[in-house]
Design an enzyme around this catalytic site. Structure first.
Site, PDB file in Angstrom:
ATOM      1  N   SER A  79       0.811  -1.218   0.000  1.00 25.82           N
ATOM      2  CA  SER A  79       0.000   0.000   0.000  1.00 25.82           C
ATOM      3  C   SER A  79       0.848   1.273   0.000  1.00 25.82           C
ATOM      4  CB  SER A  79      -0.899   0.008   1.242  1.00 25.82           C
ATOM      5  OG  SER A  79      -0.103  -0.156   2.393  1.00 25.82           O
ATOM      6  N   THR A 183      -2.057   3.595   4.304  1.00 23.55           N
ATOM      7  CA  THR A 183      -1.123   4.712   4.217  1.00 23.55           C
ATOM      8  C   THR A 183      -0.186   4.718   5.411  1.00 23.55           C
ATOM      9  OG1 THR A 183      -2.956   5.969   3.294  1.00 23.55           O
ATOM     10  CG2 THR A 183      -1.044   7.242   4.031  1.00 23.55           C
ATOM     11  N   THR A 201       1.677   6.940   0.264  1.00 24.88           N
ATOM     12  CA  THR A 201       0.767   5.843  -0.084  1.00 24.88           C
ATOM     13  C   THR A 201       0.809   5.571  -1.584  1.00 24.88           C
ATOM     14  OG1 THR A 201      -1.523   5.074   0.134  1.00 24.88           O
ATOM     15  CG2 THR A 201      -1.236   7.349  -0.516  1.00 24.88           C
ATOM     16  N   ARG A 211      -6.140   9.829 -10.052  1.00 22.44           N
ATOM     17  CA  ARG A 211      -6.882  10.110  -8.799  1.00 22.44           C
ATOM     18  C   ARG A 211      -5.971  10.792  -7.762  1.00 22.44           C
ATOM     19  NH1 ARG A 211      -6.523   7.224  -3.676  1.00 22.44           N
ATOM     20  NH2 ARG A 211      -8.487   7.230  -2.530  1.00 22.44           N
ATOM     21  N   THR A 234      -5.474   7.901   7.725  1.00 24.38           N
ATOM     22  CA  THR A 234      -5.323   6.710   6.895  1.00 24.38           C
ATOM     23  C   THR A 234      -6.706   6.125   6.634  1.00 24.38           C
ATOM     24  OG1 THR A 234      -4.337   4.488   6.745  1.00 24.38           O
ATOM     25  CG2 THR A 234      -4.854   5.282   8.960  1.00 24.38           C
ATOM     26  N   GLY A 235      -6.874   5.554   5.456  1.00 28.47           N
ATOM     27  CA  GLY A 235      -8.170   4.966   5.120  1.00 28.47           C
ATOM     28  C   GLY A 235      -8.697   5.515   3.812  1.00 28.47           C
TER      29      GLY A 235
HETATM   30  N1  GLY Z   1      -5.664   7.419   2.242  1.00 29.03           N
HETATM   31  C1  GLY Z   1      -5.036   6.986   1.087  1.00 29.03           C
HETATM   32  C2  GLY Z   1      -5.851   7.033  -0.123  1.00 29.03           C
HETATM   33  O1  GLY Z   1      -7.071   6.961  -0.058  1.00 29.03           O
HETATM   34  O2  GLY Z   1      -5.294   7.120  -1.185  1.00 29.03           O
END
Ligand code: GLY
Length: 323
Positions: A79, A183, A201, A211, A234-235
């Site tokens: 990740s 992340t 990340t 994105r 994070t998430g």
């Molecule tokens: N929090 C990392 C992402 O959604 O890319």
């Protein structure tokens, strides 16, 4: 934080009906030395490396950069950095940002291709330019000018996973529930009131190319201010970007909240805004200028374990699940 500010903050959240569920004390207090806090189990080698760099005479920015480089270069961490899962086209695009709480200035990169260590490129944006965030073709050019030569970031494992995803006629796309949000976020103090925060990340697996979510955005994935503290998130970054999580937490600490109170209140506020956020994949960490820390997860399905280095020892700890 002085008592008057803290009283004001407690009054304001009590008025909003949230006081009963907020604990009175910060989760951890500090003995006055440096403290390093990071998300997930890949945060443990990161805080250990950060503490080592700092004790060898590196700055807090050096420490966080070198700490985050550890999971970025680890092909087993799928990740972050090298070995991170790619976008829907099979290309790894990396996001990172770092902020210096003294200068109140950040450097960030978004969608970086071909470089294993985006946090180091973000650091170069901070140190070598007057910009804050760079992306697109210009970022590739910037990285090349800074001496980075494009490398293959897919590993046999991440390529296999992408090919399996691609071959599945019912494969998950960005429209469906997110997976793989791990992340690395780090917040640190030198023990003298200076705060640095950073995160890195590979983002949402199989994302639409280009994105941009929370991690490379100042105030969303990371934030640091020597007047109050630092935070990282994070998430589900597509969701959390809309709540400017990290700056909100730091401002709550500035108004008197402990790091733990601020983390929990941020997640509660997300649910007050939209009740279905209760089941979202969201977690946050925070530290104030005294080195007190907090960590909270929205729910047990996205339960954050975090790494903490202080007083010469590091350990993994469990965040509080708010719902
Ligand atoms: N929090 C990392 C992402 O959604 O890319």
């Amino acid at each position: 934080m002085d008592n008057v500010n803290r009283r004001d903050f407690m009054k304001s959240i009590a008025a909003a009906g949230a006081l009963a569920s907020v604990p009175a004390q910060a989760a951890e207090s500090n003995d006055g030395g440096p403290v390093f806090l990071a998300t997930w189990k890949h945060g443990l080698p990161a805080v250990n490396r950060a503490a080592e760099v700092f004790h060898q005479g590196g700055s807090l920015l050096d420490a966080i950069e070198k700490g985050i480089n550890i999971p970025e270069e680890d092909p087993e961490v799928t990740s972050v950095g090298y070995g991170g899962l790619p976008n829907s086209e099979g290309t790894v695009e990396l996001d990172a940002g770092i902020m210096d709480g003294t200068r109140h200035r950040a450097g960030a990169v978004t969608g970086l291709r071909g470089v294993k260590t985006p946090i180091s490129v973000a650091r170069l944006v901070l140190e070598k330019t007057s910009h804050t965030t760079i992306g697109g073709i210009g970022l590739q050019e910037f990285a090349r000018n800074m001496g980075y030569h494009p490398e293959q970031l897919l590993t046999p494992n991440s390529l296999k996973k992408w090919m399996e995803w691609k071959a599945d006629p019912h494969h998950q796309t960005f429209w469906l529930s997110p997976e793989n949000h791990d992340t690395i976020g780090v917040v640190a103090t030198d023990g003298k009131g200076h705060i640095v925060a950073g995160c890195s990340t590979s983002g949402l697996a199989w994302k639409i190319p280009g994105r941009v979510a929370d991690s490379p955005l100042v105030g969303c994935g990371f934030y640091a201010d020597d007047r109050a503290g630092g935070a990282s998130a994070t998430g589900d970054g597509d969701l959390m970007t809309n709540y400017c999580t990290s700056v909100s937490i730091v401002h709550m600490m500035g108004r008197g909240a402990s790091p733990q109170e601020a983390c929990e209140e941020l997640l509660r506020d997300m649910v007050k805004a939209i009740p279905k956020n209760k089941v979202a994949a969201c977690a946050v960490i925070a530290m104030n200028t005294r080195g007190e820390v907090g960590a909270a997860s929205m729910n047990p399905q996205f339960h954050l374990q975090y790494a903490l280095w202080k007083s010469g020892k590091s350990q993994m700890l469990d965040s509080k699940d708010v719902y």
